[in-house]
Scaffold this motif. Structure first.
Motif, PDB file in Angstrom:
ATOM      1  N   VAL A 142      -6.413  17.838 -69.187  1.00  0.00           N
ATOM      2  CA  VAL A 142      -7.071  19.486 -70.335  1.00  0.00           C
ATOM      3  C   VAL A 142      -6.199  20.269 -69.324  1.00  0.00           C
ATOM      4  N   PHE A 143      -6.578  20.883 -68.303  1.00  0.00           N
ATOM      5  CA  PHE A 143      -6.184  21.949 -67.027  1.00  0.00           C
ATOM      6  C   PHE A 143      -4.958  22.439 -67.585  1.00  0.00           C
ATOM      7  N   PHE A 144      -3.914  20.908 -67.292  1.00  0.00           N
ATOM      8  CA  PHE A 144      -2.426  20.738 -67.388  1.00  0.00           C
ATOM      9  C   PHE A 144      -2.105  20.960 -68.801  1.00  0.00           C
ATOM     10  N   PHE A 145      -2.762  21.292 -69.759  1.00  0.00           N
ATOM     11  CA  PHE A 145      -1.934  21.106 -71.526  1.00  0.00           C
ATOM     12  C   PHE A 145      -2.292  22.921 -71.306  1.00  0.00           C
ATOM     13  N   VAL A 146      -3.040  22.694 -71.106  1.00  0.00           N
ATOM     14  CA  VAL A 146      -3.323  24.050 -71.346  1.00  0.00           C
ATOM     15  C   VAL A 146      -2.001  25.227 -69.871  1.00  0.00           C
ATOM     16  N   VAL A 147      -2.066  24.242 -68.924  1.00  0.00           N
ATOM     17  CA  VAL A 147      -0.801  25.734 -68.091  1.00  0.00           C
ATOM     18  C   VAL A 147       0.266  24.713 -68.718  1.00  0.00           C
ATOM     19  N   ASP A 198       5.445  28.379 -60.527  1.00  0.00           N
ATOM     20  CA  ASP A 198       5.207  27.929 -59.249  1.00  0.00           C
ATOM     21  C   ASP A 198       4.233  26.629 -60.011  1.00  0.00           C
ATOM     22  N   ASP A 199       3.613  26.300 -61.300  1.00  0.00           N
ATOM     23  CA  ASP A 199       3.077  25.567 -61.742  1.00  0.00           C
ATOM     24  C   ASP A 199       3.735  24.374 -62.082  1.00  0.00           C
ATOM     25  N   LEU A 200       4.746  25.037 -62.931  1.00  0.00           N
ATOM     26  CA  LEU A 200       5.844  24.155 -63.657  1.00  0.00           C
ATOM     27  C   LEU A 200       6.381  23.491 -62.354  1.00  0.00           C
ATOM     28  N   GLY A 201       7.009  23.594 -60.902  1.00  0.00           N
ATOM     29  CA  GLY A 201       7.562  22.828 -60.120  1.00  0.00           C
ATOM     30  C   GLY A 201       6.736  22.302 -59.813  1.00  0.00           C
ATOM     31  N   ALA A 202       5.154  22.414 -59.100  1.00  0.00           N
ATOM     32  CA  ALA A 202       3.889  21.198 -58.949  1.00  0.00           C
ATOM     33  C   ALA A 202       3.853  20.225 -60.049  1.00  0.00           C
ATOM     34  N   VAL A 203       4.116  20.457 -61.337  1.00  0.00           N
ATOM     35  CA  VAL A 203       4.002  19.397 -62.530  1.00  0.00           C
ATOM     36  C   VAL A 203       4.900  18.341 -61.659  1.00  0.00           C
ATOM     37  N   GLY A 250      -0.401  15.757 -69.904  1.00  0.00           N
ATOM     38  CA  GLY A 250      -0.859  16.938 -70.731  1.00  0.00           C
ATOM     39  C   GLY A 250       0.346  18.413 -70.738  1.00  0.00           C
ATOM     40  N   VAL A 251       1.087  18.339 -69.472  1.00  0.00           N
ATOM     41  CA  VAL A 251       1.674  19.649 -70.212  1.00  0.00           C
ATOM     42  C   VAL A 251       3.234  18.909 -71.161  1.00  0.00           C
ATOM     43  N   VAL A 252       3.255  17.437 -70.921  1.00  0.00           N
ATOM     44  CA  VAL A 252       3.909  17.131 -72.196  1.00  0.00           C
ATOM     45  C   VAL A 252       4.466  17.626 -73.591  1.00  0.00           C
ATOM     46  N   PHE A 253       2.432  17.163 -73.125  1.00  0.00           N
ATOM     47  CA  PHE A 253       2.081  17.170 -75.046  1.00  0.00           C
ATOM     48  C   PHE A 253       2.102  18.255 -75.051  1.00  0.00           C
TER      49      PHE A 253
END
Length: 396
Positions: free
Chosen positions: A78-83, A171-176, A238-241
């Motif tokens: 869920v955290f990554f979904f919001v990111v 930065d978050d996108l790079g971390a993902v 989460g990110v892909v969704f």
């Protein structure tokens, strides 16, 4: 009497800044981390460990048989979904939607990820299991960094706050991307194909203009379950969704993406991230002396966050400005930009998360990584706050 009232007013004002607005999430996260460290170094340390790591007698999903796994693979999705929602909004309709505006934050974020990784490898070495920790100091914690900025109030220009947020989002996108590319185990082909089919259904629903929340949520949960069983870390789902959620503005002047982001951000800030911090920040300090602090992993991570982050980001800003590639943010001084670069060395949430992925077969290294993240983040927050606190109100 007037002096007492003046002191009371100042105290109330300080508490309001700390517990309200954008600083609140950072303050709660700090409290959760402190509570975890206290629990791990108290008579409750065994209860603390058992709470999160004891296997459950029954669980609805076989792969998630401890509370720690449910937090790291479930709630953190869920955290990554919001990111992901924030990244999509910024790319399509924010600071990253314009090629000229995204030059500087992308360059700063890239340098701010490469330099800490290089510092880590120089300190810890590139051989053996320790080399897998190179990405741990590469991430920035948005909630923590913005929380520190919130404590500074109007001393920080709005342009600097916006720039830090944009750098942290890149930065978050790079971390993902790092998690997906470098910390993925063997992929189960059948579950991978199933995940792709669900993703195709989500994309089709978006393109056809479907606005059914139950449908998207059901497909999103199915995607998460397929990714969880595929060998790819479940949080990537989460990110892909998030990237499939429609951003198109409807008749009421909002969109599904904006509504979901608005609804989930408080849950992220005040429940999910603090719970993750409490479950993952508890490191036992007993027996750790100076020698323990200078072990390759904690020293490499701490120096990567505290030295590598600020050096990489600030150097990128200076070079971009000097060669005319992209000017520095309007209304900011170099001192303020240095303070902002130092704050980017707060890598708490994402760094702890990557640390757990980097050393799955080496619990001792995970504990060392926690120590390095805590030290590097603490030093970065204190120095960054001090620089911005003492910086001129006006740009130099």
């Amino acid at each position: 009497m007037p002096s007492r009232r003046h002191f009371a007013n100042r105290l109330a004002s300080a508490l309001n800044r700390m517990l309200g607005g954008e600083a609140a999430g950072g303050i709660i996260l700090i409290a959760a981390a402190a509570a975890a460290i206290l629990a791990a170094n108290s008579p409750l340390q065994h209860d603390y460990h058992d709470l999160f790591h004891d296997a459950w007698g029954w669980t609805p999903i076989a792969r998630l048989d401890t509370l720690h796994l449910w937090i790291n693979d479930g709630l953190m999705a869920v955290f990554f979904f919001v990111v992901g929602l924030e990244i999509k909004r910024e790319i399509l309709d924010g600071e990253l939607s314009n090629a000229k505006r995204r030059r500087l934050p992308v360059m700063a974020a890239a340098a701010g990820m490469a330099a800490p990784a290089l510092v880590y490898l120089l300190v810890a070495g590139s051989n053996g299991p320790v080399q897998r920790g190179w990405a741990i100091p590469a991430a920035t914690d948005i909630a923590f960094a913005v929380g520190v900025l919130g404590l500074l109030g109007k001393r920080v220009p709005a342009s600097l706050r916006l720039f830090l947020l944009t750098v942290a989002i890149v930065d978050d996108l790079g971390a993902v991307a790092i998690i997906a590319l470098f910390y993925t185990a063997q992929i189960d082909l059948a579950w991978g194909i199933a995940a792709l089919l669900v993703l195709a259904a989500l994309i089709a629903a978006n393109r056809r203009g479907v606005r059914s929340y139950p449908l998207f949520i059901a497909l999103g949960l199915t995607l998460w379950f397929c990714v969880l069983n595929s060998g790819i870390h479940a949080t990537i789902a989460g990110v892909v969704f998030a990237f499939t959620i429609p951003l198109r503005i409807g008749r009421r002047g909002d969109s599904m993406l904006l509504r979901l982001e608005h609804a989930l951000v408080p849950w992220n800030s005040f429940l999910i991230v603090p719970l993750f911090g409490f479950a993952n920040a508890g490191v036992a300090l007993a027996g750790i002396g100076v020698d323990g602090l200078t072990d390759p992993v904690p020293l490499g991570i701490a120096l990567g966050l505290f030295v590598g982050k600020q050096a990489g980001i600030f150097a990128a800003l200076v070079i971009a400005d000097r060669i005319g590639f992209a000017p520095r943010p309007a209304g900011t001084s170099w001192t303020q930009l240095w303070g902002m670069a130092v704050l980017c060395g707060i890598g708490f949430t994402m760094s702890l998360f990557i640390g757990a992925l980097a050393f799955p077969a080496h619990p001792a290294l995970i504990e060392e990584a926690k120590l390095g993240v805590l030290i590097g983040s603490l030093l970065s927050s204190l120095l960054g706050y001090a620089i911005l606190r003492l910086a001129s109100y006006r740009p130099a």
